[in-house]
Design a protein around this motif. Structure first.
Motif, PDB file in Angstrom:
ATOM      1  N   VAL A 210      -1.063 -10.349  67.932  1.00  0.00           N
ATOM      2  CA  VAL A 210      -0.731 -10.773  69.447  1.00  0.00           C
ATOM      3  C   VAL A 210      -1.455 -12.097  69.525  1.00  0.00           C
ATOM      4  N   SER A 211      -2.507 -12.402  69.145  1.00  0.00           N
ATOM      5  CA  SER A 211      -3.252 -13.389  69.085  1.00  0.00           C
ATOM      6  C   SER A 211      -2.439 -14.774  68.356  1.00  0.00           C
ATOM      7  N   ARG A 212      -2.283 -14.481  67.030  1.00  0.00           N
ATOM      8  CA  ARG A 212      -1.356 -15.301  66.183  1.00  0.00           C
ATOM      9  C   ARG A 212      -0.070 -15.739  66.760  1.00  0.00           C
ATOM     10  N   LEU A 213       0.678 -15.040  67.412  1.00  0.00           N
ATOM     11  CA  LEU A 213       1.993 -15.147  68.007  1.00  0.00           C
ATOM     12  C   LEU A 213       1.577 -16.020  69.358  1.00  0.00           C
ATOM     13  N   SER A 214       0.823 -15.777  70.167  1.00  0.00           N
ATOM     14  CA  SER A 214       0.283 -16.225  71.282  1.00  0.00           C
ATOM     15  C   SER A 214       0.149 -17.800  70.890  1.00  0.00           C
ATOM     16  N   ARG A 215      -0.500 -18.059  69.971  1.00  0.00           N
ATOM     17  CA  ARG A 215      -0.742 -19.542  69.682  1.00  0.00           C
ATOM     18  C   ARG A 215       0.561 -20.447  69.119  1.00  0.00           C
ATOM     19  N   SER A 216       1.575 -19.596  69.045  1.00  0.00           N
ATOM     20  CA  SER A 216       2.637 -20.167  68.446  1.00  0.00           C
ATOM     21  C   SER A 216       3.213 -21.399  69.524  1.00  0.00           C
ATOM     22  N   PRO A 217       3.720 -22.385  68.622  1.00  0.00           N
ATOM     23  CA  PRO A 217       4.194 -23.583  69.506  1.00  0.00           C
ATOM     24  C   PRO A 217       5.396 -23.332  70.462  1.00  0.00           C
ATOM     25  N   ARG A 218       6.316 -22.015  69.859  1.00  0.00           N
ATOM     26  CA  ARG A 218       7.354 -21.731  70.463  1.00  0.00           C
ATOM     27  C   ARG A 218       6.793 -20.753  71.812  1.00  0.00           C
ATOM     28  N   GLY A 219       5.661 -20.579  72.260  1.00  0.00           N
ATOM     29  CA  GLY A 219       4.960 -19.594  73.288  1.00  0.00           C
ATOM     30  C   GLY A 219       5.206 -20.387  74.700  1.00  0.00           C
ATOM     31  N   GLU A 220       5.493 -19.614  75.535  1.00  0.00           N
ATOM     32  CA  GLU A 220       5.478 -20.105  76.969  1.00  0.00           C
ATOM     33  C   GLU A 220       5.211 -19.011  77.897  1.00  0.00           C
ATOM     34  N   LYS A 221       4.554 -19.162  79.128  1.00  0.00           N
ATOM     35  CA  LYS A 221       4.339 -18.201  79.979  1.00  0.00           C
ATOM     36  C   LYS A 221       5.394 -18.123  80.856  1.00  0.00           C
ATOM     37  N   LEU A 222       5.636 -16.950  81.698  1.00  0.00           N
ATOM     38  CA  LEU A 222       6.877 -16.758  82.474  1.00  0.00           C
ATOM     39  C   LEU A 222       6.169 -17.499  83.764  1.00  0.00           C
ATOM     40  N   LEU A 223       6.971 -18.375  84.571  1.00  0.00           N
ATOM     41  CA  LEU A 223       6.635 -19.170  85.747  1.00  0.00           C
ATOM     42  C   LEU A 223       5.236 -19.707  85.717  1.00  0.00           C
ATOM     43  N   SER A 224       5.098 -20.637  84.391  1.00  0.00           N
ATOM     44  CA  SER A 224       3.636 -20.816  84.353  1.00  0.00           C
ATOM     45  C   SER A 224       3.278 -21.848  85.564  1.00  0.00           C
ATOM     46  N   ASP A 225       4.189 -22.623  85.863  1.00  0.00           N
ATOM     47  CA  ASP A 225       3.609 -23.506  86.987  1.00  0.00           C
ATOM     48  C   ASP A 225       3.063 -22.866  88.149  1.00  0.00           C
ATOM     49  N   LEU A 226       3.007 -21.577  88.294  1.00  0.00           N
ATOM     50  CA  LEU A 226       2.465 -20.873  89.443  1.00  0.00           C
ATOM     51  C   LEU A 226       0.988 -20.676  89.357  1.00  0.00           C
ATOM     52  N   GLY A 227       0.445 -20.902  88.012  1.00  0.00           N
ATOM     53  CA  GLY A 227      -1.081 -20.868  87.623  1.00  0.00           C
ATOM     54  C   GLY A 227      -1.483 -19.425  87.877  1.00  0.00           C
ATOM     55  N   THR A 228      -0.489 -18.277  87.302  1.00  0.00           N
ATOM     56  CA  THR A 228      -1.170 -17.106  87.478  1.00  0.00           C
ATOM     57  C   THR A 228      -1.776 -16.461  86.246  1.00  0.00           C
ATOM     58  N   ALA A 229      -1.905 -17.267  85.262  1.00  0.00           N
ATOM     59  CA  ALA A 229      -2.458 -17.022  83.863  1.00  0.00           C
ATOM     60  C   ALA A 229      -2.168 -15.640  83.362  1.00  0.00           C
ATOM     61  N   PRO A 230      -0.732 -15.442  83.228  1.00  0.00           N
ATOM     62  CA  PRO A 230      -0.326 -14.075  82.663  1.00  0.00           C
ATOM     63  C   PRO A 230      -0.829 -13.971  81.245  1.00  0.00           C
ATOM     64  N   SER A 231      -1.117 -12.605  80.844  1.00  0.00           N
ATOM     65  CA  SER A 231      -1.368 -12.049  79.433  1.00  0.00           C
ATOM     66  C   SER A 231      -0.270 -12.119  78.512  1.00  0.00           C
ATOM     67  N   VAL A 232       1.123 -12.368  79.132  1.00  0.00           N
ATOM     68  CA  VAL A 232       2.131 -12.096  78.229  1.00  0.00           C
ATOM     69  C   VAL A 232       2.749 -13.320  77.845  1.00  0.00           C
ATOM     70  N   THR A 233       3.030 -13.709  76.489  1.00  0.00           N
ATOM     71  CA  THR A 233       3.559 -14.818  76.033  1.00  0.00           C
ATOM     72  C   THR A 233       5.002 -14.555  75.629  1.00  0.00           C
ATOM     73  N   TYR A 234       5.903 -15.247  76.025  1.00  0.00           N
ATOM     74  CA  TYR A 234       7.383 -15.348  75.457  1.00  0.00           C
ATOM     75  C   TYR A 234       7.771 -16.494  74.493  1.00  0.00           C
ATOM     76  N   LEU A 235       8.079 -16.022  73.401  1.00  0.00           N
ATOM     77  CA  LEU A 235       8.268 -17.026  72.295  1.00  0.00           C
ATOM     78  C   LEU A 235       9.657 -17.148  72.591  1.00  0.00           C
ATOM     79  N   GLY A 236      10.019 -18.611  72.697  1.00  0.00           N
ATOM     80  CA  GLY A 236      11.410 -19.080  73.069  1.00  0.00           C
ATOM     81  C   GLY A 236      12.420 -18.957  72.014  1.00  0.00           C
ATOM     82  N   ARG A 237      13.486 -18.722  72.409  1.00  0.00           N
ATOM     83  CA  ARG A 237      14.716 -18.871  71.040  1.00  0.00           C
ATOM     84  C   ARG A 237      14.840 -20.111  70.525  1.00  0.00           C
ATOM     85  N   GLU A 238      15.042 -19.953  69.263  1.00  0.00           N
ATOM     86  CA  GLU A 238      15.337 -21.099  68.457  1.00  0.00           C
ATOM     87  C   GLU A 238      16.627 -21.250  68.129  1.00  0.00           C
ATOM     88  N   ASP A 239      17.385 -22.268  68.962  1.00  0.00           N
ATOM     89  CA  ASP A 239      18.804 -22.132  68.818  1.00  0.00           C
ATOM     90  C   ASP A 239      19.286 -23.423  67.834  1.00  0.00           C
TER      91      ASP A 239
END
Lengths: 239, 196
Positions: A210-239
């Motif tokens: 999970v640490s390796r995946l969370s460091r992925s450049p595809r990674g993003e946090k849900l509603l990251s602009d709210l500053g909630t610092a989630p522990s869940v990282t979403y890896l975006g779809r590569e289209d």
């Protein structure tokens, strides 16, 4: 917060997190079913579900792109993001919504008096209130998990990252004098994910999956602009 | 105005405190039934859950807290009227401020009911009080709901004092005209006030 709960000193032993690979998610909703079975989530029934009273700690959101027949669907499993700066926690008057040393937003059901402030504060809409007395359609009442408490009417509940499994693994590892091995512990949703889209583990271990995946450049946090610092990282779809 | 007229006015004013008409009793029973049915509805909601109120996911707050804010607003209106009349030193303010302060106190009591009705488990509402539980855990003072409790209780205490202090001479008047248990109650409420 009691600092002496933490046996190891300044750094907590574990920091639980999840990585969700949206490229892998097929939208099969096996995670939803597994979560319901593992965590004794009550079945609301068709009528209550139609009034959006159904409780589902994890949901798979669908997004449609394009016009028929040239359509594509995207899936996004959404569950409690276990924020490090959680909006639900400071508003609770009774500490029912509580941050553990391991980065979890614990919900202490016995402390909850049902003000529903936490659920109003949550930007992800992943907190669920027991509006009605919990019921399980027969024969689902025979498969209740004895490791998970039943929530009373008037109490808030939410995804716990299957804290009963975490605690069991910690007790086992503690008895052996070792750390929990990466991959040995999985919440019900990750365990049942056929595509391996949900990866759970310890973010304090830099070599965990999970640490390796969370460091992925595809990674993003849900509603990251709210500053909630989630522990869940979403890896975006590569289209 | 001579002394006899003044005495008769006082008699007229105090009559409702000693006699009750049939109309009053009918109205009391009628409104009492309304209050009882509300209590029954609250019990129904406690038994079957907040779901019967129609509140829903994901907006978990509804008309209970709207009602709370509404009655707090009514209560503020009473304070405002009374305070403005005092500030502009209106000499005729006596009866108006009494009404206004009564509105403040009673609508505040009604307002305080609604956060309780709103709770999912109202029988545990005392966990909002600033008392540690058996594990030494206090309420979360960062939570605005705990400060709601402090705000309501501070406002209630001050508005109750606000209505009580100007009533002390009136209690003394009642004490001087009553006997028995009423005399004792009014005696305590008048805090030993003597007419000069």
């Amino acid at each position: 917060m009691r600092q002496d709960d933490n046996q190891t000193g300044a750094t907590p032993a574990y920091k639980w997190g999840m990585a969700v690979d949206l490229d892998r998610c097929t939208g099969c909703e096996a995670c939803v079913v597994a979560c319901r079975a593992e965590n004794n989530v009550p079945t609301a029934g068709a009528e209550a579900a139609a009034r959006s009273r159904a409780i589902h700690w994890i949901r798979v959101e669908r997004y449609w792109d394009g016009e028929f027949p040239d359509v594509r669907v995207r899936y996004r499993p959404v569950f409690c993001q276990q924020c490090d700066s959680a909006p639900c926690e400071p508003v609770c008057p009774t500490y029912a919504s509580y941050h553990t040393e391991e980065g979890l937003n614990a919900q202490v059901y016995n402390r909850c008096i049902g003000t529903r402030y936490c659920a109003n504060a949550c930007p992800y809409n992943v907190r669920f209130f027991n509006f009605d007395n919990p019921v399980w359609e027969k024969p689902l009442d025979l498969q209740l998990n004895p490791d998970v408490s039943i929530r009373e009417v008037g109490v808030m509940e939410k995804c716990t990252f299957c804290i009963q499994r975490i605690n069991e693994a910690k007790i086992d590892a503690g008895a052996m004098g070792t750390r929990i091995e990466d991959g040995a512990l999985q919440p019900a949703c990750a365990q049942s994910c056929t595509a391996n889209a949900l990866v759970f583990g310890d973010l304090n271990d830099p070599e965990s999956a999970v640490s390796r995946l969370s460091r992925s450049p595809r990674g993003e946090k849900l509603l990251s602009d709210l500053g909630t610092a989630p522990s869940v990282t979403y890896l975006g779809r590569e289209d | 105005m001579n002394h006899a007229d003044s005495d008769r006015m006082t008699e007229d004013l105090l009559r409702p405190l000693s006699t009750t008409s049939l109309r009053y009793r009918v109205a009391l029973v009628a409104f009492g039934l309304v209050a009882l049915s509300g209590l029954g509805a609250w019990g129904y909601q406690m038994y079957f859950g907040i779901g019967v109120s129609g509140l829903n996911w994901p907006v978990f707050w509804g008309f209970y807290l709207v009602n709370f804010v509404f009655w707090i607003g009514i209560s503020h209106a009473g304070t405002l009227i009374s305070a403005i009349l005092r500030l502009v030193n209106a000499t005729w303010r006596g009866p108006v401020t009494r009404f206004a302060e009564a509105i403040t106190s009673f609508s505040l009591v009604i307002a305080a009911l609604f956060p309780l009705i709103h709770l999912g488990r109202p029988w545990l509402a005392f966990w909002l009080l600033p008392l540690p539980n058996d594990r030494g855990l206090w309420p979360n003072f960062r939570s605005p709901l705990v400060w709601d409790f402090f705000a309501i209780s501070t406002y209630f205490i001050s508005s109750a004092l606000f209505i009580f202090l100007p009533m002390i001479p009136d209690f003394a008047l009642l004490r001087d005209r009553s006997a028995g248990s009423k005399w004792r109650v009014y005696g305590v409420l008048s805090t030993g006030w003597r007419r000069r």
